[in-house]
Design a protein around this motif. Structure first.
Motif, PDB file in Angstrom:
ATOM      1  N   GLY A 204      46.542 -12.971   7.266  1.00  0.00           N
ATOM      2  CA  GLY A 204      45.745 -14.222   8.173  1.00  0.00           C
ATOM      3  C   GLY A 204      44.739 -13.758   8.865  1.00  0.00           C
ATOM      4  N   ASP A 205      44.037 -12.385   8.754  1.00  0.00           N
ATOM      5  CA  ASP A 205      42.855 -11.945   9.246  1.00  0.00           C
ATOM      6  C   ASP A 205      41.854 -11.927   8.150  1.00  0.00           C
ATOM      7  OD1 ASP A 205      43.496 -11.749  12.032  1.00  0.00           O
ATOM      8  OD2 ASP A 205      44.394 -10.162  11.836  1.00  0.00           O
ATOM      9  N   LEU A 206      42.074 -12.187   7.016  1.00  0.00           N
ATOM     10  CA  LEU A 206      41.210 -11.896   5.675  1.00  0.00           C
ATOM     11  C   LEU A 206      40.815 -13.157   5.152  1.00  0.00           C
ATOM     12  CD1 LEU A 206      43.337  -9.241   3.815  1.00  0.00           C
ATOM     13  CD2 LEU A 206      41.721  -8.799   5.479  1.00  0.00           C
ATOM     14  N   ASP A 207      39.382 -12.720   4.709  1.00  0.00           N
ATOM     15  CA  ASP A 207      38.825 -13.994   3.773  1.00  0.00           C
ATOM     16  C   ASP A 207      38.860 -13.573   2.599  1.00  0.00           C
ATOM     17  OD1 ASP A 207      36.972 -15.634   5.851  1.00  0.00           O
ATOM     18  OD2 ASP A 207      36.890 -13.739   6.721  1.00  0.00           O
ATOM     19  N   ASP A 208      39.144 -12.223   2.330  1.00  0.00           N
ATOM     20  CA  ASP A 208      39.380 -11.923   0.583  1.00  0.00           C
ATOM     21  C   ASP A 208      40.094 -10.398   0.712  1.00  0.00           C
ATOM     22  OD1 ASP A 208      39.729 -12.145  -1.890  1.00  0.00           O
ATOM     23  OD2 ASP A 208      37.493 -12.394  -2.355  1.00  0.00           O
ATOM     24  N   GLY A 256      46.371 -12.259  -0.463  1.00  0.00           N
ATOM     25  CA  GLY A 256      45.608 -13.398  -0.845  1.00  0.00           C
ATOM     26  C   GLY A 256      44.394 -12.964  -1.469  1.00  0.00           C
ATOM     27  N   GLY A 257      44.357 -11.629  -2.414  1.00  0.00           N
ATOM     28  CA  GLY A 257      43.237 -11.452  -2.954  1.00  0.00           C
ATOM     29  C   GLY A 257      43.498 -11.250  -4.250  1.00  0.00           C
ATOM     30  N   HIS A 258      42.764 -10.330  -5.198  1.00  0.00           N
ATOM     31  CA  HIS A 258      43.008 -10.228  -6.456  1.00  0.00           C
ATOM     32  C   HIS A 258      43.033  -8.865  -6.938  1.00  0.00           C
ATOM     33  CE1 HIS A 258      38.877 -11.633  -5.439  1.00  0.00           C
ATOM     34  NE2 HIS A 258      38.423 -10.922  -6.222  1.00  0.00           N
ATOM     35  N   TYR A 259      43.575  -8.343  -7.963  1.00  0.00           N
ATOM     36  CA  TYR A 259      43.603  -7.168  -8.593  1.00  0.00           C
ATOM     37  C   TYR A 259      42.824  -7.008  -9.685  1.00  0.00           C
ATOM     38  CZ  TYR A 259      45.644  -3.436 -11.358  1.00  0.00           C
ATOM     39  OH  TYR A 259      45.711  -2.212 -11.985  1.00  0.00           O
ATOM     40  N   ASP A 260      42.149  -5.719  -9.798  1.00  0.00           N
ATOM     41  CA  ASP A 260      41.346  -5.120 -10.635  1.00  0.00           C
ATOM     42  C   ASP A 260      41.685  -3.746 -11.368  1.00  0.00           C
ATOM     43  OD1 ASP A 260      38.836  -5.872 -12.634  1.00  0.00           O
ATOM     44  OD2 ASP A 260      37.993  -4.445 -11.685  1.00  0.00           O
ATOM     45  N   HIS A 261      41.828  -3.548 -12.719  1.00  0.00           N
ATOM     46  CA  HIS A 261      41.994  -2.296 -13.033  1.00  0.00           C
ATOM     47  C   HIS A 261      40.778  -1.727 -13.484  1.00  0.00           C
ATOM     48  CE1 HIS A 261      43.908   0.399 -16.683  1.00  0.00           C
ATOM     49  NE2 HIS A 261      43.746   1.075 -15.517  1.00  0.00           N
ATOM     50  N   ARG A 262      40.676  -0.384 -12.674  1.00  0.00           N
ATOM     51  CA  ARG A 262      39.284   0.176 -12.799  1.00  0.00           C
ATOM     52  C   ARG A 262      39.486   1.502 -13.760  1.00  0.00           C
ATOM     53  NH1 ARG A 262      35.486  -2.654 -11.406  1.00  0.00           N
ATOM     54  NH2 ARG A 262      34.307  -0.781 -11.018  1.00  0.00           N
ATOM     55  N   THR A 263      38.798   1.357 -14.669  1.00  0.00           N
ATOM     56  CA  THR A 263      38.877   2.419 -15.831  1.00  0.00           C
ATOM     57  C   THR A 263      37.410   3.410 -15.948  1.00  0.00           C
ATOM     58  OG1 THR A 263      38.290   1.173 -17.701  1.00  0.00           O
ATOM     59  CG2 THR A 263      40.578   1.149 -17.281  1.00  0.00           C
ATOM     60  N   ALA A 264      36.461   2.963 -15.410  1.00  0.00           N
ATOM     61  CA  ALA A 264      35.189   3.478 -15.478  1.00  0.00           C
ATOM     62  C   ALA A 264      34.232   2.848 -14.567  1.00  0.00           C
ATOM     63  CB  ALA A 264      34.497   3.239 -17.067  1.00  0.00           C
ATOM     64  N   PRO A 265      33.138   3.629 -14.147  1.00  0.00           N
ATOM     65  CA  PRO A 265      32.199   3.037 -13.240  1.00  0.00           C
ATOM     66  C   PRO A 265      31.881   1.833 -13.873  1.00  0.00           C
ATOM     67  CG  PRO A 265      31.950   5.160 -13.458  1.00  0.00           C
ATOM     68  CD  PRO A 265      32.861   4.924 -14.504  1.00  0.00           C
ATOM     69  N   GLY A 266      31.315   0.751 -12.759  1.00  0.00           N
ATOM     70  CA  GLY A 266      30.676  -0.572 -13.168  1.00  0.00           C
ATOM     71  C   GLY A 266      30.965  -1.483 -12.020  1.00  0.00           C
ATOM     72  N   PRO A 267      30.481  -2.695 -12.193  1.00  0.00           N
ATOM     73  CA  PRO A 267      30.513  -3.810 -11.195  1.00  0.00           C
ATOM     74  C   PRO A 267      31.808  -4.138 -10.764  1.00  0.00           C
ATOM     75  CG  PRO A 267      28.966  -4.431 -12.931  1.00  0.00           C
ATOM     76  CD  PRO A 267      29.981  -3.166 -13.616  1.00  0.00           C
ATOM     77  N   LEU A 268      32.021  -4.413  -9.429  1.00  0.00           N
ATOM     78  CA  LEU A 268      33.064  -4.777  -8.964  1.00  0.00           C
ATOM     79  C   LEU A 268      33.306  -6.415  -8.862  1.00  0.00           C
ATOM     80  CD1 LEU A 268      33.135  -2.696  -5.533  1.00  0.00           C
ATOM     81  CD2 LEU A 268      34.454  -2.123  -7.503  1.00  0.00           C
ATOM     82  N   PRO A 269      34.496  -6.602  -8.772  1.00  0.00           N
ATOM     83  CA  PRO A 269      34.716  -8.216  -8.830  1.00  0.00           C
ATOM     84  C   PRO A 269      34.072  -8.897  -7.766  1.00  0.00           C
ATOM     85  CG  PRO A 269      36.799  -7.165  -9.038  1.00  0.00           C
ATOM     86  CD  PRO A 269      35.839  -6.104  -9.011  1.00  0.00           C
ATOM     87  N   ALA A 270      33.617 -10.228  -7.940  1.00  0.00           N
ATOM     88  CA  ALA A 270      33.042 -10.983  -6.633  1.00  0.00           C
ATOM     89  C   ALA A 270      34.193 -11.170  -5.788  1.00  0.00           C
ATOM     90  CB  ALA A 270      32.155 -12.093  -7.291  1.00  0.00           C
TER      91      ALA A 270
END
Length: 335
Positions: A204-208, A256-270
């Motif tokens: 309830g307090d989050l935008d993402d 209410g967000g999204h998941y990302d599997h991080r395997t190496a350095p790189g850009p984060l999801p928008a």
């Protein structure tokens, strides 16, 4: 051009101008020699230059900076249990190295945002209260390490929910117009004998929200603590920690967000944060000082006045020397 007056300099200059004009008027009866007239004008110019310096003219826009956007508040929850030392990130790096890299990227992606960091192992603590010092946040993440295995009491990946909720509630009270982002960094491995608590109370307090997962399903061994060289063992062989993507995906769904599997350095999801939500305050326009031009002229005129004064002093000394009587030789002697 605009002006930023220095009032005490202006007053001093006006007083000097008044005194100079009064002396000029008092000197009207003196013979009108050219040198005397030039001397008067030099003194008057010096006084007026002092006034101009006090007026303090500047060239350029001097309007105040535009108000900054409401901004963004980012709450980062970092799992530093022993399993985050498992060596299956970007080859054979510990998972916590991925957290350090991603937190640095997060700070870079949100300039001007406020960050708070919660660390969780046996319990959860707010290690970095809300701050705009992104470099301090990145440095903390780079040095966090993981809990030493002998001190572990089991992993509860939801132990930081209460602290996260408190930070988000404080953000809403202090800055109701700010956008709020929750970032979870962990491997999802729950080792205590009960399921993790839900993160839904944060939504309830989050935008993402971002849930960043580290590790592999095949798993990897972990050192007992950073740099120890000793590996955690279980029943006589090296213990292996496994990534639990299903649990991490559940956290993403609850917030209410999204998941990302991080395997190496790189850009984060928008994220869904509005463009500019974490921008720094707009800087005021640049200005150019011009008083120094008047100061240079003033310095030159003061040099002329000083040279002229030295010349007058020498002439007066010479005149006094000419008027001093010289004693006659032999005065007082008998013929």
């Amino acid at each position: 051009m605009s002006f930023q007056p220095i009032w005490w300099v202006i007053v001093a200059g006006l007083v000097l101008t008044g005194v100079t004009v009064a002396l000029v008027r008092a000197d009207r009866g003196a013979p009108p020699r050219e040198a005397r007239v030039a001397h008067r004008w030099v003194r008057l110019a010096i006084c007026l230059l002092v006034v101009l310096i006090g007026v303090h003219p500047v060239i350029g826009r001097t309007s105040p900076p535009k108000p900054a956007p409401a901004g963004a508040d980012v709450v980062v929850l970092i799992d530093r249990t022993t399993s985050m030392g498992a060596e299956d990130y970007d080859g054979n790096q510990p998972r916590i190295a991925g957290v350090a890299s991603d937190v640095a990227q997060l700070v870079s992606d949100h300039p001007g945002a406020r960050f708070a960091v919660i660390a969780m192992d046996n319990d959860a603590r707010v290690e970095v209260p809300f701050t705009t010092d992104g470099q301090a946040v990145a440095s903390y993440a780079a040095a966090i390490g993981w809990r030493e295995n002998p001190r572990g009491t089991g992993s509860d990946i939801s132990v930081g929910v209460d602290q996260a909720r408190q930070l988000l509630e404080a953000s809403r009270a202090e800055r109701p117009g700010a956008q709020r982002l929750f970032v979870y960094c962990g491997d999802g491995e729950q080792t205590i004998d009960q399921p993790p608590r839900s993160f839904a109370s944060l939504a309830g307090d989050l935008d993402d929200a971002l849930v960043l997962g580290y590790g592999t399903s095949a798993g990897a061994p972990m050192q007992t603590y950073p740099g120890s060289g000793d590996y955690v063992s279980y029943q006589g062989s090296r213990a292996v920690s496994h990534l639990d993507e299903a649990t991490l995906q559940a956290i993403a769904a609850q917030t209410g967000g999204h998941y990302d599997h991080r395997t190496a350095p790189g850009p984060l999801p928008a994220t869904e944060l509005a463009a500019g939500a974490s921008a720094a305050p707009t800087e005021p326009g640049r200005t150019v000082e011009v008083y120094w031009v008047f100061a240079l002229v003033l310095a030159g005129l003061l040099g002329v006045e000083t040279w002229s004064g030295v010349g007058r002093y020498r002439r007066v000394r010479a005149q006094l020397a000419d008027r001093t009587p010289t004693p006659h030789a032999g005065r007082g002697e008998r013929a």
